[in-house]
Design a protein around this motif. Structure first.
Motif, PDB file in Angstrom:
ATOM      1  N   GLU A  36      37.267  41.546  39.753  1.00 47.40           N
ATOM      2  CA  GLU A  36      35.558  42.243  40.668  1.00 47.40           C
ATOM      3  C   GLU A  36      34.741  42.120  40.186  1.00 47.40           C
ATOM      4  N   GLU A  37      34.644  42.093  38.977  1.00 44.58           N
ATOM      5  CA  GLU A  37      32.844  41.714  38.657  1.00 44.58           C
ATOM      6  C   GLU A  37      32.725  40.615  38.063  1.00 44.58           C
ATOM      7  N   ARG A  93      37.131  41.860  47.353  1.00 44.35           N
ATOM      8  CA  ARG A  93      38.754  42.465  47.762  1.00 44.35           C
ATOM      9  C   ARG A  93      39.152  41.090  47.378  1.00 44.35           C
ATOM     10  N   PRO A  94      40.316  42.314  47.173  1.00 43.56           N
ATOM     11  CA  PRO A  94      41.411  41.401  46.199  1.00 43.56           C
ATOM     12  C   PRO A  94      42.194  40.185  47.467  1.00 43.56           C
ATOM     13  N   GLN A 135      47.777  31.620  45.060  1.00 39.14           N
ATOM     14  CA  GLN A 135      46.693  32.349  43.817  1.00 39.14           C
ATOM     15  C   GLN A 135      46.022  33.123  43.845  1.00 39.14           C
ATOM     16  N   ASP A 136      45.702  34.167  42.751  1.00 38.29           N
ATOM     17  CA  ASP A 136      45.205  35.171  43.185  1.00 38.29           C
ATOM     18  C   ASP A 136      43.881  34.858  43.262  1.00 38.29           C
ATOM     19  N   ALA A 137      43.099  35.998  43.956  1.00 41.52           N
ATOM     20  CA  ALA A 137      41.796  35.127  44.514  1.00 41.52           C
ATOM     21  C   ALA A 137      41.096  36.717  44.491  1.00 41.52           C
ATOM     22  N   VAL A 184      37.398  33.278  45.303  1.00 44.62           N
ATOM     23  CA  VAL A 184      36.637  32.939  44.326  1.00 44.62           C
ATOM     24  C   VAL A 184      37.795  32.971  43.615  1.00 44.62           C
ATOM     25  N   VAL A 185      37.885  31.868  42.628  1.00 41.67           N
ATOM     26  CA  VAL A 185      39.792  31.157  41.309  1.00 41.67           C
ATOM     27  C   VAL A 185      39.181  31.929  40.519  1.00 41.67           C
ATOM     28  N   LEU A 186      40.605  31.798  39.402  1.00 35.94           N
ATOM     29  CA  LEU A 186      40.173  32.147  38.285  1.00 35.94           C
ATOM     30  C   LEU A 186      41.127  30.474  38.216  1.00 35.94           C
TER      31      LEU A 186
END
Length: 156
Positions: free
Chosen positions: A52-53, A112-113, A119-121, A141-143
């Motif tokens: 989140e940060e 929020r997730p 893919q997790d975002a 936003v994705v990693l």
């Protein structure tokens, strides 16, 4: 053996005692390695910040770059899919980034997730205000080699 000796006594065996076990050293070395590994895993989120940060920070930098007219930096903060889409459309990535800005100045108001293509975002809500009009959008936003902005949609 016989012969003249430097001392009156005969030669002594060099290793006369019982051999010492080094198992304690090996166990301590393995335990220390495990402790360092656990400490690194615990410290990583403290150094990099939570997802989140990280999302909040990358969107903040992204918005500041767009507000300053720095489309090159904003384009670098886009995910690979968005940069590829810009190339397909014959745009620079920074020009593609401009499409994320409806008007005015953007401000991050929530994270929020979420998920993007399995893919997790992180979904970052941004409020836009130019004095007369207000709107909200959600930036995903994705990693991907660090956090990257990878999509925009109206908040809802």
């Amino acid at each position: 053996m016989s012969g003249p000796y430097l001392y009156d006594d005969g030669p002594e065996a060099l290793h006369t005692g019982r051999p010492r076990s080094r198992n304690g050293f090996i166990v301590a070395l393995l335990g220390g390695t495990a402790a360092v590994a656990v400490a690194a895993v615990v410290a990583l989120p403290l150094v990099k910040g939570s997802a989140e940060e990280q999302a909040r920070e990358v969107v903040g930098v992204y918005l500041a770059a767009l507000e300053a007219g720095d489309t090159e930096t904003a384009g670098e903060l886009l995910c690979e899919a968005e940069r590829d889409r810009a190339t397909e459309q014959g745009l620079a990535a920074g020009e593609r980034a401009r499409e994320y800005v409806p008007f005015g100045t953007g401000e991050v108001v929530g994270v929020r997730p979420g998920e993007l293509d399995g893919q997790d975002a992180q979904e970052v809500r941004v409020r836009w205000d130019d004095g007369a009009d207000r709107a909200e959008t959600t930036l995903t936003v994705v990693l991907e080699d660090g956090p990257r902005v990878c999509g925009s949609s109206p908040a809802g």
